[in-house]
Design a protein around this motif. Sequence first.
Motif, PDB file in Angstrom:
ATOM      1  N   ASP A 137      37.171  32.660  34.094  1.00  0.00           N
ATOM      2  CA  ASP A 137      38.139  33.748  34.004  1.00  0.00           C
ATOM      3  C   ASP A 137      39.140  33.726  35.156  1.00  0.00           C
ATOM      4  OD1 ASP A 137      36.960  34.659  31.701  1.00  0.00           O
ATOM      5  OD2 ASP A 137      35.809  36.255  32.677  1.00  0.00           O
ATOM      6  N   GLU A 172      38.695  41.468  30.501  1.00  0.00           N
ATOM      7  CA  GLU A 172      39.274  40.355  29.757  1.00  0.00           C
ATOM      8  C   GLU A 172      40.801  40.340  29.849  1.00  0.00           C
ATOM      9  OE1 GLU A 172      37.928  43.570  26.774  1.00  0.00           O
ATOM     10  OE2 GLU A 172      37.191  42.593  28.593  1.00  0.00           O
ATOM     11  N   ALA A 183      41.590  38.901  33.251  1.00  0.00           N
ATOM     12  CA  ALA A 183      41.373  37.454  33.213  1.00  0.00           C
ATOM     13  C   ALA A 183      42.530  36.743  32.524  1.00  0.00           C
ATOM     14  CB  ALA A 183      40.056  37.141  32.496  1.00  0.00           C
TER      15      ALA A 183
END
Length: 224
Positions: free
Chosen positions: A32, A174, A177
């Motif tokens: 990530d 997310e 990332a």
Amino acid sequence: MKHKNNQALFDYWNAIRAGRPAPRRAEIEPGDIRRILPYVFILERKDRDTCRFRLAGTGLCRTYGMEFRGHNLLSMWSDDCAENLKQALDDVSTNATVSVVEYTAATNDGHEATFEMILLPLAHEDGTITRVLGAAVPVDQFTWIGDRLLARQWIDRLRRLDPERMPKHGLAAENVARRILAEKPPVAISSIASHASRKPPLRGERSYLRLVKTATPTGNEERG
């Protein structure tokens, strides 16, 4: 944070922890943050005097011309700076604070560059904070960094920050990332050539970095 890589690492850590004092180390996915990974490290705090690098990015190793894994962070500084770092790490481990260290690193021929290091708490499965996620990046992008041996370093400023009082972006991990992966990667730094021919750095009057190359631990080690 002055450097965008450290800000990105903080944003990722903050999103992963999701309101807890600290995320667990198993929750950190290297993929990530691979754009900033060259300057990222993980420390294991054995006791107040021992905080060893378990992982260290290739960019950080090339900048200093040494392998950091297994090296004690605190042994790299003279007594005054080491004591300041011990106090900062006490707060990271006990109070889950964030520490930001601005420091200067110098060569024996008078070149100096400013660096910024961030220290973030990581929790064990039982909730105790025994790991530290961090990054150390040069703020000054001088072309000689990576070509000249850094012989001394000293702390210019050390700040302890309460993450609960810092601005919150409200982004899911997310999303953070994806943002990191979309950004331009850090500038690659060439490694210092011919380590064997280098003379040991001289001990200066100011706080300094002892560049002692240590053997890499053998055997299988737990990630982070």
